[in-house]
Scaffold this motif. Sequence first.
Motif, mmCIF file in Angstrom:
data_model
loop_
_atom_site.group_PDB
_atom_site.id
_atom_site.type_symbol
_atom_site.label_atom_id
_atom_site.label_comp_id
_atom_site.label_asym_id
_atom_site.label_seq_id
_atom_site.Cartn_x
_atom_site.Cartn_y
_atom_site.Cartn_z
ATOM 1 N N SER A 235 0.824 -1.210 0.000
ATOM 2 C CA SER A 235 0.000 0.000 0.000
ATOM 3 C C SER A 235 0.856 1.258 0.000
ATOM 4 O O SER A 235 0.560 2.235 -0.701
ATOM 5 C CB SER A 235 -0.933 0.000 1.222
ATOM 6 N N ALA B 129 2.321 1.713 -3.455
ATOM 7 C CA ALA B 129 1.304 2.210 -4.382
ATOM 8 C C ALA B 129 1.023 3.687 -4.144
ATOM 9 O O ALA B 129 0.886 4.473 -5.083
ATOM 10 C CB ALA B 129 0.020 1.393 -4.229
ATOM 11 N N VAL C 84 -4.831 -2.589 -4.000
ATOM 12 C CA VAL C 84 -3.551 -3.257 -3.756
ATOM 13 C C VAL C 84 -3.736 -4.261 -2.622
ATOM 14 O O VAL C 84 -4.202 -3.892 -1.542
ATOM 15 C CB VAL C 84 -2.450 -2.245 -3.389
#
Length: 279
Positions: free
Chosen positions: A40, A43, A247
């Motif tokens: 995460s 991303a 994600v």
Amino acid sequence: MNRRTSGFTLVELLIALLIVSLILSAVVSVYVGTTRSAASLQARNDLQPELQVTQNYMASKLRQASYIFYNGANVQMSVNGKTTAKPDGTQNWVVGDTTAPIVAFIIPPKTVATGACATATTTTASTYCYAFYAFYPMKRNAYLAAVSGAEKFDANPVDDSTAWVMMEYRAYYSAFASNPIYGLTGFGIASPNEIPKGGQGRLLMDYLAPTAAATPLFTQANTPANPTAQTAGSTTVTMNLAALQTVAGQPVRVPAGTTTTYSTLTVYPRNVGKTQLSN
């Protein structure tokens, strides 16, 4: 005589197995949580600069605009182009439609020279010619179906049907006009509805978050149809952008927050009503 037996009883083995399984479960949970957090974070680190670069680029172009297509204006960039189509597959965009948002505008040339635009090459068009620009979203899967080669990126089955991409359409009027276009209707072209058609949309940003009707992607203020009624300082375009990607099964949104959190920026076009870019 008592015999002392060695080894573990069944109950003791079961208790040991239970303890080991609890320890393994805790280790796996920590590992999965750490992996998800790392994914995460990565991303988010990827989405943040892409969102900022896209918003800054769009704002820089809008600030140069000499004419903003008004709310209710029809915008058609192609007859059947796949990268210029609305979400429903048609080509007739309407400015102000929250289900198919679009902002369209005209940027004046850097230099006004009679006849120069009609003979401009691809390298001089931005200097001597008026340019039509439009920013609009496309579904990610629609974009992937419309492009090939270097323009195509990897599919993402989790997000392709829900995520959007931001598109840009750009075309110079010189490529579609047989006569010089300076000195007409104040801002330089015969009619703003005479959009140069036939070009292709190009990708600006991947994983664009969809917007809600209460927070449109684009909102405009003081954009009347008459070019002379649009004034610098009062004619504005507001962008509400966010990035969203799934994600490890979790949504990652930039900027962080709820589904109604966006990076909002209001742009004041400085060349409204002008026939030439200001310095």
